[in-house]
Design a protein around this motif. Structure first.
Motif, short mmCIF file in Angstrom:
data_model
loop_
_atom_site.label_atom_id
_atom_site.label_comp_id
_atom_site.label_asym_id
_atom_site.label_seq_id
_atom_site.Cartn_x
_atom_site.Cartn_y
_atom_site.Cartn_z
N SER A 182 0.86 -1.47 -0.36
CA SER A 182 0.24 0.00 0.47
C SER A 182 0.93 1.27 0.31
O SER A 182 0.11 2.08 -0.10
CB SER A 182 -0.88 0.36 1.05
OG SER A 182 -0.42 0.10 2.27
N GLY A 183 2.15 0.74 -0.35
CA GLY A 183 2.74 2.34 -0.12
C GLY A 183 3.58 3.13 1.23
O GLY A 183 4.25 3.78 1.12
N SER A 184 2.86 2.06 2.35
CA SER A 184 3.45 2.74 3.79
C SER A 184 4.84 2.03 4.02
O SER A 184 5.00 1.28 4.89
CB SER A 184 2.63 1.90 4.52
OG SER A 184 1.33 2.75 4.41
N THR A 185 6.22 2.34 3.81
CA THR A 185 7.39 1.92 3.27
C THR A 185 7.94 2.22 4.91
O THR A 185 8.10 1.03 5.74
CB THR A 185 7.96 2.05 2.19
OG1 THR A 185 8.39 3.70 2.37
CG2 THR A 185 8.19 1.74 0.87
N ASP A 186 7.58 3.39 5.28
CA ASP A 186 8.17 3.33 6.80
C ASP A 186 7.26 2.55 7.89
O ASP A 186 8.44 1.98 8.56
CB ASP A 186 8.21 5.43 7.32
CG ASP A 186 8.74 6.06 6.28
OD1 ASP A 186 10.05 5.30 5.58
OD2 ASP A 186 8.29 7.21 6.19
N ALA A 187 6.28 2.50 7.51
CA ALA A 187 5.80 1.39 9.07
C ALA A 187 6.47 0.21 8.41
O ALA A 187 6.88 -0.97 8.92
CB ALA A 187 4.28 1.86 8.87
N ALA A 188 5.99 -0.11 6.83
CA ALA A 188 6.56 -1.01 7.07
C ALA A 188 8.14 -2.07 7.19
O ALA A 188 8.07 -3.39 7.34
CB ALA A 188 6.39 -1.74 5.27
N ASP A 189 8.79 -1.08 7.11
CA ASP A 189 10.30 -0.96 8.00
C ASP A 189 10.72 -0.98 9.05
O ASP A 189 11.19 -1.77 9.73
CB ASP A 189 11.03 -0.47 7.22
CG ASP A 189 11.13 -0.29 5.56
OD1 ASP A 189 11.27 -0.75 5.30
OD2 ASP A 189 11.82 0.94 4.89
N GLU A 190 9.69 -0.58 9.86
CA GLU A 190 9.53 -0.38 10.64
C GLU A 190 9.45 -1.82 11.67
O GLU A 190 10.07 -2.14 12.26
CB GLU A 190 8.52 0.74 11.71
CG GLU A 190 9.21 0.24 13.83
CD GLU A 190 8.49 1.80 13.84
OE1 GLU A 190 8.73 2.04 14.63
OE2 GLU A 190 7.74 2.98 13.15
N LEU A 191 7.90 -2.04 11.08
CA LEU A 191 7.19 -3.55 11.81
C LEU A 191 8.72 -4.69 11.03
O LEU A 191 8.54 -5.56 12.05
CB LEU A 191 6.17 -3.88 10.99
CG LEU A 191 5.80 -4.88 11.77
CD1 LEU A 191 5.47 -5.74 12.54
CD2 LEU A 191 4.07 -4.97 10.41
N ARG A 192 9.26 -5.02 10.52
CA ARG A 192 10.32 -5.71 9.74
C ARG A 192 11.70 -5.51 10.81
O ARG A 192 11.72 -6.76 11.40
CB ARG A 192 11.06 -5.31 8.55
CG ARG A 192 12.34 -5.87 8.28
CD ARG A 192 13.00 -5.21 6.60
NE ARG A 192 14.03 -6.41 6.48
CZ ARG A 192 15.02 -6.28 6.68
NH1 ARG A 192 15.61 -4.87 7.28
NH2 ARG A 192 16.47 -6.88 6.58
N ALA A 193 12.14 -4.77 11.11
CA ALA A 193 13.04 -4.74 12.06
C ALA A 193 12.59 -5.10 13.69
O ALA A 193 13.47 -5.73 14.29
CB ALA A 193 13.72 -2.98 12.35
N GLY A 194 11.09 -4.85 13.61
CA GLY A 194 10.77 -5.33 14.91
C GLY A 194 10.41 -7.00 15.10
O GLY A 194 10.48 -8.13 15.56
N ILE A 195 10.10 -7.55 13.84
CA ILE A 195 9.85 -8.89 13.76
C ILE A 195 11.34 -9.51 13.72
O ILE A 195 11.39 -11.20 14.42
CB ILE A 195 9.37 -9.49 12.53
CG1 ILE A 195 8.09 -8.77 12.14
CG2 ILE A 195 9.26 -10.57 12.17
CD1 ILE A 195 7.48 -8.70 10.87
#
Length: 450
Positions: free
Chosen positions: A393-406
């Motif tokens: 959906s283009g929310s790359t900042d939120a996606a990257d932060e979630l990736r780091a958390g995972i």
């Protein structure tokens, strides 16, 4: 396990990632049984359906051939009516090691008229249809090896039959969505999402079975005895009907997560069919129809999330689970829905970016439990799906932060089955396969088309 990835920020060094990749690889290789991958060596000693799809997605970064074999073995136990059972039992495992066991499901006898295989014992229920997504990603990881082994031609017809089963046999509401007949089918087994319809189910007598799960996990992490007795009753009644989807069922629900993943899987199947020279149009039509009905029938405008619909009274259930966020992973989800879901995810109900990964249930609800199976804990596979949806959906900042958390939570928890969303404390089983698998995928080249 000593943490290389500190509890604050993930240090994105090559050294840290090498250590994390090596540890995840060790988990998957340790859980390989020669034909497929078990979720864990203790509580889950057989092959589970959607677990193996996630495993294949991770294995493609280690061995595309083994990833192909993972899916091929699972699909070899498909029933003639098209269903992919949620468990394929390993005959080398003692019958008492897991319940419900092959003796309970009786697939080769009770499921004979539905085309259950004679060569393998399986369960009779299903799990989310993520297999075409996995198959397409596995193929693209090494198209030359895939072509050499004839991977796509072997799985294409089976995947098409699986999707047709859901369209033809599970549209119990008559509107085009697949219905689930058991809380285990959407994968969110013990979620509060199912409390209302499950409350109508007469529990099985507790002396009619023995829970094995409590031999491996703390009782506070697992479903209550009352809920488990209801699960057993539903499965037993389905078995006794001969696994007839048209028979009366006490539990019939249209789940947004299950159907959202089916939309994405239909689109992946279309790519597979196109690649093998078959007509992709039927799969694309099913995907378009599903996506439309999903937004029309399962959107809860009050809670700003997708919600399950109870077919008992044809009403949306007043719940907010992570399954309601999974339509983020639907390719081409209309912008207003994607924006609303992201707002809900970052709001008070799920607090994305403020807690560990994505809670499996509404943090503000009285039913929320941070430790009990699917009633609140954060799971790695659903976090991966939300991450995928945020990226799409283009929310790359939120996606990257979630990736780091995972990645951080996988390391610090010892690749746990799930974690407490408030503390990150490991819960359930350690060295869990899909946790390791999604880590391997998230450590892959971020420029890879997903």
């Amino acid at each position: 396990m000593t943490s290389l990835l500190r509890s604050g920020d993930v240090t994105d060094t090559d050294h840290d990632h090498r250590a994390l990749r090596a540890a995840a690889t060790r988990v998957l290789l340790g859980n390989w049984n020669g034909r497929g991958t078990v979720p864990s060596r203790s509580l889950y000693p057989h092959q589970w359906s959607w677990d193996s799809a996630f495993v294949a997605i991770g294995l493609r970064h280690l061995s595309p051939r083994r990833a192909q074999q993972e899916l091929e073995w699972l699909l070899s136990a498909q029933w003639a009516d098209g269903r992919v059972p949620h468990i394929v039992f390993n005959p080398a495992v003692p019958a008492g090691a897991y319940f419900p066991s092959p003796d309970f499901w009786q697939s080769s006898s009770a499921g004979r008229h539905r085309g259950a295989p004679a060569h393998a014992e399986t369960s009779g229920i299903v799990q989310p249809p993520v297999h075409a997504i996995a198959a397409w990603l596995v193929h693209r990881a090494d198209p030359r090896e895939s072509a050499r082994r004839g991977f796509l031609p072997r799985v294409a017809a089976r995947l098409d039959a699986w999707h047709r089963y859901l369209a033809d046999h599970r549209d119990l509401g008559g509107r085009g969505l697949a219905a689930i007949l058991h809380p285990w089918e959407p994968g969110l087994d013990n979620s509060p999402c199912w409390d209302i319809p499950l409350g109508r189910v007469t529990p099985a007598a507790e002396d009619s079975y023995r829970r094995v799960d409590l031999d491996h996990s703390a009782a506070g992490d697992r479903p209550t005895d009352l809920d488990y007795a209801r699960y057993v009753r539903l499965a037993r009644d389905y078995r006794d009907s001969g696994y007839d989807d048209a028979a009366p069922h006490a539990f019939q629900v249209e789940d947004p997560g299950f159907n959202a993943l089916l939309v994405a899987a239909e689109q992946a199947l279309a790519e597979i069919l196109r690649a093998v020279g078959a007509d992709p149009a039927p799969a694309l039509r099913r995907a378009e129809r599903l996506a439309t009905v999903l937004t029309e029938r399962l959107w809860d405008d009050e809670r700003r999330i997708f919600a399950p619909r109870d077919l008992h009274d044809d009403r949306l259930l007043p719940v907010a689970g992570v399954n309601g966020l999974l339509p983020l992973a639907v390719p081409g989800l209309p912008r207003p829905f994607a924006d609303a879901l992201e707002s809900t995810a970052t709001g008070e109900r799920f607090q994305l970016g403020q807690v560990h990964m994505v809670p499996s249930y509404d943090l503000t609800s009285e039913q929320f439990d941070p430790n009990r199976y699917w009633r609140g804990p954060s799971w790695f596979n659903t976090a991966w799906l939300v991450h995928r949806g945020l990226h799409a959906s283009g929310s790359t900042d939120a996606a990257d932060e979630l990736r780091a958390g995972i990645l951080r939570d996988a390391w610090t928890s010892g690749f746990a089955e799930y974690v407490n969303p408030r503390t990150g404390a490991a819960r359930g089983i350690r060295d869990f396969s899909w946790t390791a698998a999604v880590v391997l995928d998230l450590l892959s080249d971020p420029r890879e088309e997903r």
